[in-house]
Design an enzyme around this catalytic site. Sequence first.
Site, PDB file in Angstrom:
ATOM      1  N   CYS A  92      23.789  28.983 113.212  1.00 57.82           N
ATOM      2  CA  CYS A  92      23.016  27.742 113.343  1.00 57.82           C
ATOM      3  C   CYS A  92      22.188  27.669 114.621  1.00 57.82           C
ATOM      4  CB  CYS A  92      23.945  26.530 113.263  1.00 57.82           C
ATOM      5  SG  CYS A  92      24.727  26.318 111.661  1.00 57.82           S
ATOM      6  N   HIS A 352      19.035  20.443 107.576  1.00 53.69           N
ATOM      7  CA  HIS A 352      19.542  21.479 108.477  1.00 53.69           C
ATOM      8  C   HIS A 352      19.377  22.866 107.851  1.00 53.69           C
ATOM      9  CE1 HIS A 352      21.860  23.665 111.288  1.00 53.69           C
ATOM     10  NE2 HIS A 352      23.072  23.234 111.016  1.00 53.69           N
TER      11      HIS A 352
END
Length: 398
Positions: A92, A352
Amino acid sequence: MRDEPAAERPAVVAALRTPIGTAGHAFKQVGAAALAAPVLAALAEQAAPAGVPVGDVVLGNCTGPGGNLARVAALAAGLGHEVPGLTVDRQCGSGLAAILVAAHAVAAGATDLVLAGGVESASTAPLRAHRDPAGLAGSAAPGDLAAAVPYARAPFTPDGHPDPDMGPAAEALAAACGVTRDRQDAYACRSHARALAARQAGRFAREIVGVGGRTDDQRPRALRMETLARLPAAFVPGGTVTAGNSSPISDGAAAVAVVADRVRAAAGLPGLRLVAGSVVGCDPELPGWGPVPAVRRVLERSGADLGDVAAVEIVEAFAAQTLAACDGLGLDVLGADGGRVCADGGALALGHPWGASGAVAVVRLFSRLVGQAPPGTLGLATAAVGGGLGVAALFEVV
């Protein structure tokens, strides 16, 4: 042998992203390279006044098709055969880590211009499988390949270490840090409301490169606390993390143009100069804590104080994780510091796209600060990473 060049100071002079789509919807048939290519092409055009050629493309990616995705995207963007490409995986944090890798190359004098960021197409990510040696037991012929056993994700840690999925990890962090359900839901409402307001005011317009005719983010919507309160726990029975206060799985790309600051200054371009960047490790059982030590290290190395930072962009993977990290840094995001932390909403509202989200944070800083704030204004981007990492970068307006 000639002398090695003195260290350059890298700066961001352009920053763009695609709209962000929920996986399986807006960009369900658009692969990772096809998402990244229009952003890279537009960035190269915006960076052209710097007067130097693109020396490399560095892209973060987590679950893509494999190979050198950055090279594929660079060719698809029409950047030319001479632009090589490097693909980075810090999960991430990949998009922000890729920008730091590009900055290191510029600082070392290896090149004067790198396009860097990240991309994720969760919709088109390939299915993955292990080879199971046990499957050879019933093989009809010697030398047959072992049976393929599908798996959801690669391990973040080796055997014997904690390796939680991100949802349960956010739940554990909320419990450890005392982040209540009400605060999580309130923060999720805040993120969506601010993203809707920013879109209506046109604050996303200059940073978005349209894809397939879409020019706005798919996810943001009006939320009510009463509605969120009715949602069940998503990961742990009786827990506080729900679908409403978690970010969705998403598709999207974002990138920035990183140049040597002397090149920027000679061309008279405004931008964000990198002051300091850092990637650190933390307890893999609580990976969402990663931004806290990463930001502390960046501030220590730069000599800056968090109170001097005008804009903060943290990747909002979960409201629980965002609140725990901000609490740990002393940021009151539902109170006094709400105007500087994700002021236009974040990943909870926008989405995201894992490999891209860290770069989206820098794009947002660029839009918020460049041309809006005086020289010397500080902006901070940070993200938590599966496996127990944090990445952070501090920039100043120039």
